[in-house]
Motif scaffolding. Structure first.
Motif, short mmCIF file in Angstrom:
data_model
loop_
_atom_site.label_atom_id
_atom_site.label_comp_id
_atom_site.label_asym_id
_atom_site.label_seq_id
_atom_site.Cartn_x
_atom_site.Cartn_y
_atom_site.Cartn_z
N ASP A 158 -21.23 -28.12 -6.82
CA ASP A 158 -20.54 -29.11 -5.96
C ASP A 158 -21.53 -30.08 -5.34
OD1 ASP A 158 -20.81 -27.78 -2.82
OD2 ASP A 158 -21.14 -26.47 -4.53
N LEU A 159 -22.82 -29.79 -5.38
CA LEU A 159 -23.82 -30.64 -4.73
C LEU A 159 -24.43 -31.68 -5.68
CD1 LEU A 159 -25.86 -28.07 -2.58
CD2 LEU A 159 -24.02 -29.60 -1.83
N VAL A 160 -24.21 -31.51 -6.99
CA VAL A 160 -24.90 -32.38 -7.95
C VAL A 160 -23.93 -32.96 -8.97
CG1 VAL A 160 -27.09 -31.16 -7.76
CG2 VAL A 160 -25.42 -30.43 -9.46
N LEU A 177 -17.11 -13.42 -5.28
CA LEU A 177 -16.52 -12.61 -6.36
C LEU A 177 -15.85 -11.35 -5.84
CD1 LEU A 177 -19.43 -12.84 -8.98
CD2 LEU A 177 -17.12 -13.76 -9.31
N THR A 178 -16.34 -10.83 -4.72
CA THR A 178 -15.88 -9.50 -4.28
C THR A 178 -15.17 -9.51 -2.94
OG1 THR A 178 -17.94 -9.01 -3.08
CG2 THR A 178 -17.87 -8.43 -5.43
N ILE A 219 -23.72 -19.43 -20.08
CA ILE A 219 -24.19 -20.14 -18.89
C ILE A 219 -22.96 -20.74 -18.22
CG2 ILE A 219 -25.61 -22.04 -18.02
CD1 ILE A 219 -27.49 -21.61 -20.35
N VAL A 220 -22.66 -20.27 -17.01
CA VAL A 220 -21.40 -20.64 -16.37
C VAL A 220 -21.66 -21.47 -15.10
CG1 VAL A 220 -19.19 -19.76 -15.50
CG2 VAL A 220 -20.50 -18.42 -17.18
N PRO A 221 -21.26 -22.75 -15.10
CA PRO A 221 -21.41 -23.55 -13.88
C PRO A 221 -20.37 -23.12 -12.86
CG PRO A 221 -21.03 -24.92 -15.84
CD PRO A 221 -20.65 -23.52 -16.20
N VAL A 222 -20.81 -22.90 -11.62
CA VAL A 222 -19.89 -22.43 -10.56
C VAL A 222 -20.22 -23.09 -9.23
CG1 VAL A 222 -19.49 -20.15 -11.58
CG2 VAL A 222 -21.37 -20.47 -9.98
N SER A 223 -19.30 -22.93 -8.29
CA SER A 223 -19.57 -23.27 -6.90
C SER A 223 -18.93 -22.21 -6.02
CB SER A 223 -19.00 -24.65 -6.55
OG SER A 223 -18.99 -24.80 -5.14
N THR A 232 -16.53 -24.28 -3.48
CA THR A 232 -15.21 -24.77 -3.89
C THR A 232 -14.45 -23.73 -4.73
OG1 THR A 232 -15.99 -25.67 -5.99
CG2 THR A 232 -16.15 -27.12 -4.05
N GLY A 233 -15.15 -22.73 -5.21
CA GLY A 233 -14.49 -21.73 -6.06
C GLY A 233 -14.43 -22.15 -7.52
N ALA A 234 -14.98 -23.33 -7.85
CA ALA A 234 -14.95 -23.80 -9.24
C ALA A 234 -15.73 -22.85 -10.13
CB ALA A 234 -15.57 -25.20 -9.32
N GLY A 235 -15.18 -22.54 -11.28
CA GLY A 235 -15.89 -21.73 -12.28
C GLY A 235 -15.89 -20.23 -12.03
N LEU A 236 -15.34 -19.77 -10.88
CA LEU A 236 -15.42 -18.33 -10.57
C LEU A 236 -14.64 -17.47 -11.56
CD1 LEU A 236 -15.34 -18.18 -6.66
CD2 LEU A 236 -17.29 -17.94 -8.20
N ASP A 237 -13.46 -17.99 -12.00
CA ASP A 237 -12.68 -17.20 -12.97
C ASP A 237 -13.42 -17.06 -14.29
OD1 ASP A 237 -10.62 -16.55 -11.32
OD2 ASP A 237 -9.40 -18.33 -11.83
N ALA A 238 -14.05 -18.17 -14.72
CA ALA A 238 -14.83 -18.13 -15.96
C ALA A 238 -15.99 -17.15 -15.81
CB ALA A 238 -15.36 -19.52 -16.30
N LEU A 239 -16.60 -17.12 -14.62
CA LEU A 239 -17.72 -16.20 -14.37
C LEU A 239 -17.23 -14.75 -14.43
CD1 LEU A 239 -20.67 -15.79 -13.71
CD2 LEU A 239 -20.13 -16.05 -11.28
N ARG A 240 -16.07 -14.49 -13.81
CA ARG A 240 -15.49 -13.13 -13.86
C ARG A 240 -15.27 -12.70 -15.32
NH1 ARG A 240 -12.32 -14.93 -9.62
NH2 ARG A 240 -13.00 -14.00 -7.65
N ASP A 241 -14.72 -13.61 -16.11
CA ASP A 241 -14.46 -13.28 -17.52
C ASP A 241 -15.77 -12.99 -18.26
OD1 ASP A 241 -11.83 -13.66 -17.04
OD2 ASP A 241 -11.69 -15.65 -17.99
N ALA A 242 -16.77 -13.84 -17.98
CA ALA A 242 -18.06 -13.65 -18.66
C ALA A 242 -18.68 -12.30 -18.27
CB ALA A 242 -19.02 -14.79 -18.31
N LEU A 243 -18.57 -11.94 -16.98
CA LEU A 243 -19.12 -10.66 -16.53
C LEU A 243 -18.35 -9.49 -17.16
CD1 LEU A 243 -19.77 -11.46 -12.74
CD2 LEU A 243 -21.51 -10.89 -14.47
#
Ligand code: GDP
Ligand code: MG
Length: 626
Positions: free
Chosen positions: A118-120, A24-25, A146-150, A153-164
């Motif tokens: 990415d593992l499951v 994220l940073t 609840i935000v699924p991320v990796s 792979t970077g998946a879900g990071l933008d959604a996590l930033r928005d949620a934060l």
């Protein structure tokens, strides 16, 4: 202006907290060499990112159960929690413990990240999401996203930033006024700068050149420089991660757990009253148990003396033997070292050994006076302290009775204006009930004095003060007298009198009194009778009669048989005769007459008086000195 929000991570070891902060940073929060080598977080790590117009400061905490104490030092000042749960392992013991700590510290909001997606497969993510929802049920995070991320792979990071950012936008702005409060989480030395401390500024504003103190040691320091996220600033406001360059102190003199603040703003205390709650899955807490006390960035050892239950029950026991899991109680906590506390502060307690989080609580009174706490009266007091800040402030003022409470001390102890009527004398506050009671007692005391001393003009002011006010501030006494005089309930200056009571002397009488007193003083052990005294003082005999009675009442004159002596003359005689014990064992009438140059008329009554006063005892014709 940019809003600044501090986000703390939480979650089990290896669930990907540090990786997520890095993703994220762009900053790896694992800064220690050992952390890099072992691939685990040991101590707190820090990083920051800008999301839109918001400044997100991250405090990354270790997940290992051995380092929960470090986690506790980091989570204190945060605005929101980033609860990290690996999708492949789901909820684990430190997921629960960290989340319990966030609840105990009343962290009001947060975001849940399901990492390593990415593992499951999708089913596993669903299961983890369900377990996460179950964990936060009934808590402030019940509706948290609840935000699924990796991180890989970077998946879900933008959604996590928005949620934060959304959580950050709802975060309350901390108050920038009042004394600064910086619980210190790191201390180090920087070449060319000297001592630097860091922490999350939970309250107030820091400015370069501020003269502050490090508590509890009470070291005076000066702010030489301030940095927020690596950039120098002239001021830093509450809600920011700050690094403070301090003058006047060595690195060795400051440690994690200390507080940087303004002198006099906070209580430094080893004993406080609290509302304690136990986690539902902990063991019962014994009365007097030794625990680890975590507050701000500090960890101290403490004993918890249980008072009464704080749960609504039918027959409340004033003295609990044990606090049951999931229950709340009032308690007095005795610390083994001083802490920097304010009313309303939250804290966490952990079992002494093995160190497991068992509960936490709220500080109700950071500076309780030594008093029994396992009584019904104490239970009532604690309920009152828990009801509101204003009610607690009123209780503190009432408890101070006639000693009163300095306004600044009250601010430190309660941080609120008292709920009931108070009387301010200078900067000291008294309960109006206590002041009214003192007024009533003073009037009653003066009334009683008039009854025993009907010839007196009133009760000597000092005597009244000592009897009714004891050790209370003379200013309070003066204030109460003034109040009563204004209300027409009391009069007088050097002597206090009730209206219409007490003798008041006319000018002529006052002069006569002084003149008569002088005659008796000069006459010593051979005083005249009243008529002769009146003649030599040039006082009319009717006036002399009245005034001599007054002098007798006042014990200025003392009657011995039919004679009147001045009290000073008798006092001197007593001391002298008693002092002769070493040189002359006996006194006879002749020697006595000779020594004082007085006739039998005076000598006999005086010697008998000395017998009665137990200065001498008659043996045959002589007297022995006792
Ligand atoms: N595959 C995968 N591995 C991850 C992910 N996030 C973290 N890891 C790995 O999991 C391990 C633990 O991560 P770390 O961030 O140190 O976990 P922490 O103890 O919670 O801080 C490291 O080996 C990371 O590379 C992820 O999203 N996917
Ligand atoms: Mg880590």
């Amino acid at each position: 202006m940019t809003k600044s929000v501090v986000v703390g991570t939480a979650g089990h070891i290896d669930h990907g907290k540090s990786s997520l902060v890095l993703a994220l940073t762009g900053t790896d929060p694992d800064r220690l060499k050992e952390e890099k080598q072992r691939g685990i977080t040991i101590d707190l790590g820090f990083a920051h990112a800008r999301v839109g117009d918001m400044d997100l400061a991250f405090v990354d905490v270790p997940g290992h159960e051995r380092f929960v104490k470090n986690m506790l030092a980091g989570v204190g000042g945060i605005d929101a929690v980033l609860l990290v749960i690996a999708a492949d392992e789901s909820v684990m013991p430190q997921t629960r413990e960290h989340f319990a700590i966030c609840r105990l510290l009343r962290i009001p909001r947060g975001v849940i990240a399901l990492t390593k997606t990415d593992l499951v497969d999708g089913d596993m993510v669903e299961v983890a999401a369900m377990e996460a929802r179950g964990l936060v049920e009934g808590s402030p995070l019940a509706d948290a996203p609840i935000v699924p991320v990796s991180a890989r792979t970077g998946a879900g990071l933008d959604a996590l930033r928005d949620a934060l950012a959304a959580a950050g936008a709802r975060a309350e702005t901390r108050t920038a006024s009042g004394a600064p409060r910086l619980p210190i989480d790191r201390v180090f030395s920087m070449r060319g700068f000297g001592t630097v401390v860091t922490g999350t500024l939970t309250q107030g504003t820091l400015r370069v050149d501020d003269e502050l103190v490090i508590l509890p040691a009470d070291r005076r320091v000066k702010v030489r420089g301030l940095q927020v996220h690596g950039a120098s600033q002239a001021t830093a406001e509450a809600g920011r991660r700050v690094a403070v360059n301090l003058g006047g102190v060595e690195v060795a003199d400051v440690r994690r757990g200390d507080t940087l603040t303004a002198a006099g703003a906070f209580a430094v205390t080893r004993r406080f009253d609290a509302l304690v709650e136990l986690l539902p899955d902990s063991k019962a807490l014994r009365h007097g148990a030794r625990v680890r006390f975590h507050h701000g960035t500090a960890e101290l050892l403490a004993r918890v003396a249980l008072a009464s239950t704080a749960d609504p029950v039918e027959h409340a026991e004033p003295a609990l033997a044990e606090l049951q899991p999931g229950r709340r109680a009032f308690a007095r906590v005795r610390l083994e070292a001083p802490a920097v506390l304010a009313r309303g502060d939250r804290f966490v307690i952990r079992q002494y050994s093995p160190p497991i989080t068992i509960g936490g609580g709220t500080v109700l009174d950071p500076l309780p006076v030594r008093s029994p706490i396992r009584t019904a009266a104490a239970a009532r007091r604690l309920v009152r302290l828990a009801s509101s800040d204003a009610e607690a402030a009123m209780a503190f003022v009432e408890e101070s009775r006639a000693a009163g409470m300095a306004a600044d001390a009250l601010a430190r102890r309660a941080g609120a204006v008292p709920s009931g009527p108070v009387v301010a004398v200078g900067s000291t506050l008294y309960s109006a009930v206590v002041v009214t009671d003192l007024e009533t007692r003073l009037v009653a005391e003066v009334d009683a004095y008039h009854r025993t001393q009907p010839m007196s003009e009133g009760m000597p002011r000092e005597e009244a003060r000592e009897r009714v006010f004891g050790a209370a501030a003379p200013a309070l006494f003066d204030d109460v007298v003034q109040r009563l005089v204004k209300a027409g309930r009391l009069g007088g200056r050097d002597r206090l009198a009730l209206p219409g009571r007490g003798v008041s002397l006319s000018d002529e009488e006052a002069k006569a009194q002084a003149a008569l007193e002088r005659v008796f003083q000069d006459a010593g052990l051979a005083p005249p009778d009243i008529a002769a005294a009146a003649a030599s003082a040039r006082v009319a005999s009717a006036v002399a009669d009245r005034v001599s009675k007054l002098l007798l009442r006042q014990k200025t004159l003392v009657r011995v048989d039919t004679l009147l002596f001045h009290a000073d003359a008798l006092g001197r005689l007593k001391r002298e005769v008693a002092g002769m014990k070493g040189t002359a064992a006996k006194v006879d009438v002749a020697a006595f007459k000779e020594r004082y140059g007085i006739s039998r008329k005076y000598a006999i009554p005086l010697l008998e008086w000395l017998d009665r006063e137990r200065v001498t005892r008659r043996v045959g014709d002589a007297r022995v000195i006792l």
